[in-house]
Each structure stands twice: as C-alpha cells, then as structure tokens.
Motif scaffolding. Structure first.
Motif, short mmCIF file in Angstrom:
data_model
loop_
_atom_site.label_atom_id
_atom_site.label_comp_id
_atom_site.label_asym_id
_atom_site.label_seq_id
_atom_site.Cartn_x
_atom_site.Cartn_y
_atom_site.Cartn_z
N ARG A 191 0.83 -1.21 0.00
CA ARG A 191 0.00 0.00 0.00
C ARG A 191 0.87 1.26 0.00
NH1 ARG A 191 -2.78 -3.43 -2.15
NH2 ARG A 191 -3.98 -4.85 -0.84
N ALA A 192 1.99 1.23 0.73
CA ALA A 192 2.88 2.40 0.79
C ALA A 192 3.43 2.73 -0.59
CB ALA A 192 4.02 2.14 1.77
N PHE A 193 3.67 1.70 -1.40
CA PHE A 193 4.21 1.91 -2.74
C PHE A 193 3.11 1.95 -3.80
CE2 PHE A 193 8.02 0.34 -0.55
CZ PHE A 193 8.93 1.30 -0.94
N ASN A 194 1.86 2.08 -3.35
CA ASN A 194 0.74 2.24 -4.27
C ASN A 194 0.55 1.05 -5.20
OD1 ASN A 194 -1.20 4.17 -4.25
ND2 ASN A 194 -0.20 5.53 -5.68
N ILE A 195 0.87 -0.14 -4.74
CA ILE A 195 0.63 -1.36 -5.50
C ILE A 195 -0.71 -1.92 -5.02
CG2 ILE A 195 1.49 -3.65 -6.08
CD1 ILE A 195 4.31 -2.62 -5.39
N ASN A 196 -1.74 -1.70 -5.81
CA ASN A 196 -3.11 -1.94 -5.34
C ASN A 196 -3.69 -3.27 -5.80
OD1 ASN A 196 -3.35 0.58 -3.95
ND2 ASN A 196 -3.47 1.57 -5.96
N VAL A 197 -2.85 -4.26 -6.03
CA VAL A 197 -3.32 -5.58 -6.44
C VAL A 197 -4.10 -6.22 -5.29
CG1 VAL A 197 -1.08 -6.54 -5.76
CG2 VAL A 197 -2.58 -7.86 -7.24
N PRO A 198 -5.23 -6.88 -5.57
CA PRO A 198 -5.98 -7.56 -4.51
C PRO A 198 -5.13 -8.65 -3.84
CG PRO A 198 -7.30 -7.39 -6.51
CD PRO A 198 -5.91 -6.97 -6.88
N VAL A 199 -5.31 -8.80 -2.53
CA VAL A 199 -4.55 -9.79 -1.76
C VAL A 199 -5.53 -10.66 -0.98
CG1 VAL A 199 -2.88 -10.16 0.11
CG2 VAL A 199 -2.54 -8.27 -1.52
N ILE A 200 -5.37 -11.98 -1.12
CA ILE A 200 -6.07 -12.93 -0.25
C ILE A 200 -5.02 -13.53 0.69
CG2 ILE A 200 -7.33 -15.12 -0.11
CD1 ILE A 200 -8.53 -14.58 -2.82
N ILE A 201 -5.23 -13.36 1.98
CA ILE A 201 -4.34 -13.96 2.97
C ILE A 201 -4.69 -15.44 3.11
CG2 ILE A 201 -3.69 -14.01 5.41
CD1 ILE A 201 -4.19 -10.97 5.45
N VAL A 202 -3.66 -16.29 3.06
CA VAL A 202 -3.83 -17.73 3.26
C VAL A 202 -2.89 -18.11 4.40
CG1 VAL A 202 -3.78 -20.02 2.23
CG2 VAL A 202 -4.30 -18.02 0.80
N SER A 203 -3.42 -18.28 5.60
CA SER A 203 -2.56 -18.40 6.77
C SER A 203 -3.12 -19.35 7.82
CB SER A 203 -2.36 -17.01 7.41
OG SER A 203 -1.60 -17.09 8.60
N ALA A 204 -2.21 -19.96 8.58
CA ALA A 204 -2.60 -20.80 9.71
C ALA A 204 -2.97 -19.96 10.93
CB ALA A 204 -1.48 -21.77 10.06
N LEU A 205 -2.61 -18.68 10.93
CA LEU A 205 -2.97 -17.80 12.04
C LEU A 205 -4.49 -17.58 12.00
CD1 LEU A 205 -0.12 -15.12 11.78
CD2 LEU A 205 -0.26 -17.08 13.33
N SER A 206 -5.15 -17.92 13.09
CA SER A 206 -6.62 -17.90 13.06
C SER A 206 -7.24 -17.02 14.15
CB SER A 206 -7.16 -19.33 13.20
OG SER A 206 -6.69 -19.93 14.40
N ASP A 207 -6.39 -16.28 14.88
CA ASP A 207 -6.91 -15.39 15.91
C ASP A 207 -7.68 -14.24 15.26
OD1 ASP A 207 -6.59 -14.57 18.93
OD2 ASP A 207 -6.23 -12.75 17.74
N THR A 208 -8.80 -13.87 15.83
CA THR A 208 -9.63 -12.81 15.25
C THR A 208 -8.85 -11.52 15.09
OG1 THR A 208 -11.64 -13.75 16.21
CG2 THR A 208 -11.73 -11.44 15.55
N ARG A 209 -8.01 -11.21 16.05
CA ARG A 209 -7.22 -9.98 15.99
C ARG A 209 -6.32 -9.97 14.75
NH1 ARG A 209 -2.19 -9.09 17.09
NH2 ARG A 209 -1.96 -11.14 18.04
N GLN A 210 -5.72 -11.11 14.44
CA GLN A 210 -4.83 -11.19 13.27
C GLN A 210 -5.62 -11.09 11.96
OE1 GLN A 210 -3.37 -14.92 14.61
NE2 GLN A 210 -1.47 -14.08 15.46
#
Length: 227
Positions: A67-86
């Motif tokens: 985002r800082a470099f204005n690269i606005n490609v959509p991102v889907i996070i695929v992660s084992a981290l499952s805490d609501t905060r994350q």
C-alpha cells in the motif's frame, strides 16, 4: 489472471502452483516477503495469495509496503494464524479476503473467482499494444481489423508477453508462466511457438511488435493501453 503465490512452505507452494495452472491461471511463486515485494514492484499481477508467517518480511509488513508503494493488487491472505485480531489486522491493512489453513481447494478457487468477478466489474479486460488488441475475457485477438485465430498454447504465450509488454521475458519465464513446464535448456519449443506467433501476429503488417532480444528472450514492444 496472473497470480503471485507467497508461501515459504515449498511443498504447499508447489501444490498451489500446480493446481492454479491446471485451473488456467498464470502463476509466479515467492518463498519470502522481501522477494514478493520485489516481484510485485517489477511485474503486474491480478491477485496475490499471501502467507503471513514468512521469513525476512512477514505478511503484515508485505501488506503495509504494498500500500505504501501504491501497489493496489488484490490480496487474499492464506494463513494458519486464526486469531480474530490477526484476521482483522490483515483485512484492515488492505487484504480483500482471509482463508485459514488447512484450506479446501475448491473453496480457494471459489474465493479467487469472486475476486476475478469483482475486478472484471471494475476495470476493462482489453489491452491494446499499438494496433494489437487482446480481449482477455473473450480470449479474442485482433491486429488492426483482422481477427487472429490462436491455439490455446499460442494464446497463453501471447497473453504472458502482453501483460509484460515492453519487458524482456526469458525462455524460462515464458515456459513457467505461460505453460506448466519445467525449463529444458535443450528444448526449442519456445522458438517454435514464437515463429508461429510471428506468422500470425506480425505477417503482412508494417510494424512487427514481437521482438527477439538476443541472449535474453522475447518481448512485445509498443504503446500499451488498457481499455
């Protein structure tokens, strides 16, 4: 659709790459956050599948830097981290979706198709390079007023070159991105298909746009415009 897979677990990254290519997507794989940022800065992607627990630069930092470099490609996070905060942090940093590992493959494909539909409704899918027109949605190719009929492999090769117009792509990059093939230094398959493409794309036109860069690879050269 061109997808950047950012996953440090190499077996999983290979599984994702193979499955996405079989589903008809172009893919590039990075195994750490720093490499992913560099790749996203030099190459245009339609979607990034991003793990969070990465070496060198974690997924949250990757999102911040995109985002800082204005690269606005959509991102889907695929992660084992499952805490609501994350999950909330990832979405607040700009991700469009969040999938928890282990994931169901059909669900991942469905989420990708959703991003694809949204993108198709917000931007045109036609690219012009000089007088060459490629409609990615319809897989239709025109040069001037002439419709060009391509085989599936010819089209995938042209699409890869077009999305990277005015950038030299090596034989290795073309094989990996256009087709699901490992690079064989002795193979001349790219030369064969480039010859066929030239006959269809450049023959009978005054300004050839398919260029060979000796010792480096191939490129489509011309004024690029999205429509």
């Amino acid at each position: 659709m061109k997808i950047l897979i950012v996953e440090d677990e190499r077996k999983l990254a290979g599984y994702m790459e193979k499955g996405l290519k079989q589903a008809g997507y172009l893919t590039t794989v990075c195994h750490d956050g720093a490499a992913a940022l560099e790749q996203a800065a030099i190459e245009e992607f339609d979607l990034i599948l991003l793990d969070l627990m990465l070496p060198s630069t974690n997924g949250f930092e990757v999102l911040k830097n995109l985002r800082a470099f204005n690269i606005n490609v959509p991102v889907i996070i695929v992660s084992a981290l499952s805490d609501t905060r994350q999950i909330v942090e990832g979405l607040d940093l700009g991700a469009v979706d969040y999938i928890k590992k282990p994931f169901d493959w059909e669900e991942l494909l469905a989420r990708i198709r959703t991003v694809q539909r949204i993108a198709g409704n917000t931007k045109n899918s036609t690219l012009m390079i000089d007088d060459l027109c490629i409609d990615f949605a319809a897989r239709k190719v025109l040069r001037g007023d002439k419709e060009i009929n391509l085989t599936t492999k010819e089209y995938l090769l042209l699409e890869c070159l077009a999305k990277n117009a005015n950038r030299v792509l090596s034989k290795n990059q073309l094989l990996e991105n256009a087709w699901e093939m490992n690079f064989d230094p002795e193979s001349n398959i790219i030369e064969v298909y480039m010859h066929q493409l030239r006959k269809k794309i450049d023959k009978d036109f005054d300004n050839p746009i398919i260029k060979t860069v000796v010792g480096a690879g191939y490129m489509l050269k011309g004024d690029k415009k999205s429509m």
